[in-house]
Design a protein around this motif. Structure first.
Motif, PDB file in Angstrom:
ATOM      1  N   TYR A  39       5.404 -19.626  24.234  1.00 38.96           N
ATOM      2  CA  TYR A  39       6.018 -20.567  23.388  1.00 38.96           C
ATOM      3  C   TYR A  39       6.493 -21.814  24.838  1.00 38.96           C
ATOM      4  O   TYR A  39       6.408 -21.897  25.460  1.00 38.96           O
ATOM      5  N   THR A  89       4.209 -14.921  10.782  1.00 46.59           N
ATOM      6  CA  THR A  89       4.949 -14.985  10.933  1.00 46.59           C
ATOM      7  C   THR A  89       5.527 -14.749  12.466  1.00 46.59           C
ATOM      8  O   THR A  89       5.709 -13.558  13.115  1.00 46.59           O
ATOM      9  N   PHE A 108      12.841 -20.891  18.928  1.00 45.29           N
ATOM     10  CA  PHE A 108      12.280 -21.815  18.200  1.00 45.29           C
ATOM     11  C   PHE A 108      12.558 -21.034  16.245  1.00 45.29           C
ATOM     12  O   PHE A 108      13.048 -20.304  16.228  1.00 45.29           O
ATOM     13  N   TYR A 111       8.023 -19.622  13.346  1.00 52.77           N
ATOM     14  CA  TYR A 111       7.120 -19.974  13.142  1.00 52.77           C
ATOM     15  C   TYR A 111       6.268 -19.397  12.466  1.00 52.77           C
ATOM     16  O   TYR A 111       5.763 -18.637  12.325  1.00 52.77           O
ATOM     17  N   GLN A 112       5.348 -20.207  11.268  1.00 50.02           N
ATOM     18  CA  GLN A 112       4.034 -20.057  10.916  1.00 50.02           C
ATOM     19  C   GLN A 112       2.768 -20.467  11.018  1.00 50.02           C
ATOM     20  O   GLN A 112       2.551 -21.581  11.024  1.00 50.02           O
ATOM     21  N   THR A 113       1.446 -19.453  10.832  1.00 52.91           N
ATOM     22  CA  THR A 113       0.629 -19.926  10.501  1.00 52.91           C
ATOM     23  C   THR A 113      -0.260 -18.921  10.322  1.00 52.91           C
ATOM     24  O   THR A 113       0.003 -18.326   9.538  1.00 52.91           O
ATOM     25  N   VAL A 128       3.286 -20.886  20.821  1.00 48.54           N
ATOM     26  CA  VAL A 128       3.962 -21.645  19.758  1.00 48.54           C
ATOM     27  C   VAL A 128       4.405 -22.936  20.510  1.00 48.54           C
ATOM     28  O   VAL A 128       4.761 -22.593  21.083  1.00 48.54           O
ATOM     29  N   LYS A 131       8.202 -28.335  17.773  1.00 46.11           N
ATOM     30  CA  LYS A 131       8.346 -29.031  16.871  1.00 46.11           C
ATOM     31  C   LYS A 131       9.160 -30.179  16.800  1.00 46.11           C
ATOM     32  O   LYS A 131      10.272 -30.612  17.750  1.00 46.11           O
TER      33      LYS A 131
END
Length: 131
Positions: A39, A89, A108, A111-113, A128, A131
């Protein structure tokens, strides 16, 4: 009679163990995925990576999950990925136990990708961003 019973158990137990350890599994082949989980460039202390097949890209295989510990993760081959396109995720915490239910130690929001994986064991690092 006792020796006959012991002899019979000597055959049955190894046979059951052999069948249970044969490695045969139902479903498609599974592959390990491992790597770093960061992160903002720093190791994630504790968390989880969930791989969900991306059905919109034609992947209908099973999902997988890997725990993150000290910035590294690895799925097990028996419950690893099947290859193809996945929605990923990532969730992470600072690794401490919250003092109460009102305390959130998440690093955080989830987080999605997305990720396309080969049909073989592979390595992929996640970093990550803030944001």
């Amino acid at each position: 009679m006792r020796s006959l019973a012991c002899w019979g158990m000597g055959i049955v137990i190894p046979a059951v163990l052999l069948l249970g350890c044969s490695g045969a599994t139902d479903g498609p082949p599974r592959y390990e995925l491992s790597g770093k989980a960061l992160y903002e460039g720093q190791p994630i202390p504790f968390g989880r990576i969930m791989l969900e097949p991306d059905t919109s890209q034609g992947n209908k295989g099973p999902g997988s999950v890997a725990d993150i510990k000290n910035g590294f993760y690895q799925t097990r081959s028996d419950v690893g990925h099947t290859g193809g396109n996945f929605r990923v995720t990532i969730m992470a915490t600072d690794g401490t136990k919250p003092a109460s239910a009102d305390v959130d130690n998440s690093l955080f929001a989830p987080y999605q990708t997305t990720l396309k994986l080969p049909e073989e064991d592979s390595v992929h690092d996640f970093d990550v961003p803030r944001k």
